[in-house]
Every structure is written in structure tokens, then in C-alpha cells.
Design a protein around this motif. Sequence first.
Motif, PDB file in Angstrom:
ATOM      1  N   SER A  46      78.965  60.129  29.750  1.00 56.72           N
ATOM      2  CA  SER A  46      78.638  59.919  31.107  1.00 56.72           C
ATOM      3  C   SER A  46      79.131  58.667  31.943  1.00 56.72           C
ATOM      4  CB  SER A  46      77.254  60.561  31.543  1.00 56.72           C
ATOM      5  OG  SER A  46      76.913  61.753  31.142  1.00 56.72           O
ATOM      6  N   ALA A  47      78.458  57.802  31.386  1.00 55.73           N
ATOM      7  CA  ALA A  47      78.941  56.350  31.566  1.00 55.73           C
ATOM      8  C   ALA A  47      80.405  55.921  31.600  1.00 55.73           C
ATOM      9  CB  ALA A  47      78.127  55.244  30.873  1.00 55.73           C
ATOM     10  N   ALA A  48      80.986  56.523  30.645  1.00 55.16           N
ATOM     11  CA  ALA A  48      82.499  56.279  30.348  1.00 55.16           C
ATOM     12  C   ALA A  48      82.996  56.977  31.552  1.00 55.16           C
ATOM     13  CB  ALA A  48      82.879  56.804  28.957  1.00 55.16           C
ATOM     14  N   GLY A  49      82.930  58.173  32.032  1.00 54.10           N
ATOM     15  CA  GLY A  49      83.275  58.788  33.271  1.00 54.10           C
ATOM     16  C   GLY A  49      83.214  58.005  34.469  1.00 54.10           C
ATOM     17  N   GLU A  50      82.072  57.402  34.537  1.00 55.05           N
ATOM     18  CA  GLU A  50      81.638  56.521  35.922  1.00 55.05           C
ATOM     19  C   GLU A  50      82.613  55.501  35.923  1.00 55.05           C
ATOM     20  OE1 GLU A  50      77.535  56.033  35.643  1.00 55.05           O
ATOM     21  OE2 GLU A  50      77.010  57.979  35.767  1.00 55.05           O
ATOM     22  N   PHE A  51      82.539  54.666  34.695  1.00 57.26           N
ATOM     23  CA  PHE A  51      83.494  53.478  34.639  1.00 57.26           C
ATOM     24  C   PHE A  51      84.903  54.034  34.930  1.00 57.26           C
ATOM     25  CE2 PHE A  51      85.576  50.283  31.642  1.00 57.26           C
ATOM     26  CZ  PHE A  51      85.688  49.304  32.582  1.00 57.26           C
ATOM     27  N   ARG A  52      85.443  54.800  34.472  1.00 55.92           N
ATOM     28  CA  ARG A  52      86.994  55.416  34.882  1.00 55.92           C
ATOM     29  C   ARG A  52      87.156  55.627  36.433  1.00 55.92           C
ATOM     30  NH1 ARG A  52      87.519  60.891  33.115  1.00 55.92           N
ATOM     31  NH2 ARG A  52      86.235  61.083  34.868  1.00 55.92           N
ATOM     32  N   ASP A  53      85.968  56.201  36.913  1.00 53.95           N
ATOM     33  CA  ASP A  53      85.944  56.594  38.457  1.00 53.95           C
ATOM     34  C   ASP A  53      86.012  55.307  39.004  1.00 53.95           C
ATOM     35  OD1 ASP A  53      86.167  59.232  37.485  1.00 53.95           O
ATOM     36  OD2 ASP A  53      84.117  59.659  38.123  1.00 53.95           O
ATOM     37  N   ALA A  54      85.109  54.432  38.751  1.00 55.77           N
ATOM     38  CA  ALA A  54      85.122  53.045  39.624  1.00 55.77           C
ATOM     39  C   ALA A  54      86.212  52.285  39.539  1.00 55.77           C
ATOM     40  CB  ALA A  54      83.765  52.298  38.931  1.00 55.77           C
TER      41      ALA A  54
END
Length: 114
Positions: A46-54
Motif C-alpha cells: 500500500s505504501a509503495a502505491g502511495e509513493f508512486r502516486d505522490a
Amino acid sequence: MKNSFTQNLNEFETHNPETRFPEARKLIKLARSYTAGEIHFSFVCSAAGEFRDAAKLYSAPPAIKKMADEWAMMAVRLWPGMLPIDNPISEDEFKRWVILQLQVFEKSDFPYIS
């Protein structure tokens, strides 16, 4: 010696002080907890997806976008959800990859993540 991701993130945050990447710090923190056996891999995914989106939202430099995309891609390969994946990986493969990624941060002088 810094790697290109570290150099680009430090340079970006220096020139754009209002644009930080708490998502990257969160990802690294969760990755450390995951490799220590303290949390489930889903938190890292989940954190990897948030980092990609940011990275996309804040128009991060190419090296940061690449790193964020790599983390997100590996997360999807492990935990595809509803996506069809041609090259899934096991949790053991993911954990080994995460450990290698963390070694980059452990060896660098990366004040924004360490």
C-alpha cells in the motif's frame, strides 16, 4: 558515495522545500518493519502505491518516479489483487528484493528517509 536516486531526491527537496516525500519515508519505515517480521507485506504494498502516486502528483524528477514505479511494480507482482499478472513473485522473492532496496538507504547519507 550516493546513488542517483538519493542525489536526485536530495536535490529535489533542496530546491523544492515545500515538496517533501513523506510517502518515501513511510515506505522505508514500513519496509524495515516488514523485513523484521513485525508487519504484513500488504502495508508495504500500500505504501509503495502511495509513493508512486505522490511522485506523479508532485512531478518528481525521473529517478524518483522510476524508483517509485519499481516499488509499486514489485508490490503488484506480489499482491496483484484483481489485476492479471504474467510474472508474479513469491513473498520470499519480494522480501529479498526489499532487503536489497533497504541496503541502498542504509549505506547512503539520506537525511530525509533515515
